[in-house]
Design an enzyme around this catalytic site. Structure first.
Site, mmCIF file in Angstrom:
data_model
loop_
_atom_site.group_PDB
_atom_site.id
_atom_site.type_symbol
_atom_site.label_atom_id
_atom_site.label_comp_id
_atom_site.label_asym_id
_atom_site.label_seq_id
_atom_site.Cartn_x
_atom_site.Cartn_y
_atom_site.Cartn_z
ATOM 1 N N THR A 1 -1.166 -20.282 1.327
ATOM 2 C CA THR A 1 -0.443 -21.059 0.322
ATOM 3 C C THR A 1 -0.060 -22.324 1.079
ATOM 4 O O THR A 1 0.881 -22.330 1.871
ATOM 5 C CB THR A 1 0.785 -20.299 -0.213
ATOM 6 O OG1 THR A 1 0.328 -19.091 -0.837
ATOM 7 C CG2 THR A 1 1.535 -21.121 -1.244
ATOM 8 N N PRO A 2 -0.844 -23.395 0.879
ATOM 9 C CA PRO A 2 -0.861 -24.520 1.816
ATOM 10 C C PRO A 2 0.309 -25.505 1.695
ATOM 11 O O PRO A 2 0.141 -26.652 1.286
ATOM 12 C CB PRO A 2 -2.192 -25.197 1.492
ATOM 13 C CG PRO A 2 -2.391 -24.930 0.042
ATOM 14 C CD PRO A 2 -1.830 -23.551 -0.186
ATOM 15 N N CYS A 3 1.472 -25.079 2.119
ATOM 16 C CA CYS A 3 2.631 -25.975 2.120
ATOM 17 C C CYS A 3 2.420 -27.159 3.064
ATOM 18 O O CYS A 3 3.086 -28.189 2.922
ATOM 19 C CB CYS A 3 3.904 -25.215 2.461
ATOM 20 S SG CYS A 3 3.845 -24.297 4.008
ATOM 21 N N HIS A 4 1.471 -27.028 3.993
ATOM 22 C CA HIS A 4 1.184 -28.157 4.900
ATOM 23 C C HIS A 4 0.595 -29.339 4.146
ATOM 24 O O HIS A 4 0.592 -30.452 4.666
ATOM 25 C CB HIS A 4 0.246 -27.724 6.034
ATOM 26 C CG HIS A 4 -1.122 -27.327 5.600
ATOM 27 N ND1 HIS A 4 -1.414 -26.052 5.172
ATOM 28 C CD2 HIS A 4 -2.274 -28.039 5.507
ATOM 29 C CE1 HIS A 4 -2.700 -25.991 4.837
ATOM 30 N NE2 HIS A 4 -3.242 -27.189 5.030
ATOM 31 N N ARG A 5 0.153 -29.138 2.908
ATOM 32 C CA ARG A 5 -0.443 -30.218 2.112
ATOM 33 C C ARG A 5 0.581 -30.985 1.287
ATOM 34 O O ARG A 5 0.216 -31.782 0.437
ATOM 35 C CB ARG A 5 -1.513 -29.639 1.185
ATOM 36 C CG ARG A 5 -2.689 -29.048 1.929
ATOM 37 C CD ARG A 5 -3.742 -28.491 1.000
ATOM 38 N NE ARG A 5 -4.726 -27.753 1.787
ATOM 39 C CZ ARG A 5 -5.438 -26.740 1.311
ATOM 40 N NH1 ARG A 5 -5.300 -26.361 0.050
ATOM 41 N NH2 ARG A 5 -6.300 -26.117 2.090
#
Length: 165
Positions: free
Chosen positions: A133-137
């Site tokens: 779940t790409p919170c880095h994006r």
């Protein structure tokens, strides 16, 4: 019984905690599974044991770091927050495409609550399954990185990896 495994990646050690069916309940750039336990909602916590076989997730991680930016889309995650907004925001976060990061404001809008920028940031900070779940994006309005539980160098590396692929 949950299983965990740590795999070396270009961004450092990634530990995943999975269910018996292979769904990821927690993941983070750390070799210490103990750092992930508190990220799992109490309703989803079970005893955890180390295992070589945690299902297909490790293969998807390797494919991702080998350049297949869509490899992580096939990974099933089990996140639970107890709150409808967080569940929805995490689902929306999974739809942010690699190489196309959004700002916290854009993420709030995509999540259906354009004025709830702090709630959007909270969804990022409480995300228990980093990478999948790409919170880095999600970035600050000015394009700067903002925060990342696993460190800004890891966030930068992931964004650069996705932009280059």
């Amino acid at each position: 019984m949950l299983k965990h495994r740590t795999v070396d990646t270009k961004a450092g050690p990634l530990t995943v905690v999975v269910t018996g069916t292979g769904a990821v309940r927690a993941a983070g750039f750390t070799p210490e599974v103990s750092e992930l336990v508190d990220l799992i909602h109490p309703r989803l916590r079970e005893p955890i044991e180390s295992a070589d076989d945690v299902g297909p997730v490790i293969g998807h991680v390797k494919s991702y770091f080998d350049g297949d930016r869509s490899a992580l889309d096939a990974v099933v995650v089990e996140q639970y927050s107890g709150g409808e907004y967080l569940r929805h925001a995490w689902q929306v976060m999974r739809e942010i495409k690699p190489g196309a990061p959004v700002t916290y404001s854009e993420f709030a809008r995509l999540s259906g609550r354009p004025a709830a920028i702090r709630a959007a940031a909270t969804a990022c900070s409480r995300n228990p399954v980093a990478l999948f779940t790409p919170c880095h994006r999600v970035l600050r309005l000015d394009g700067s990185l903002g925060g990342y539980r696993w460190g800004l160098p890891v966030k930068r590396l992931l964004l650069d990896h996705e932009a280059a692929a």
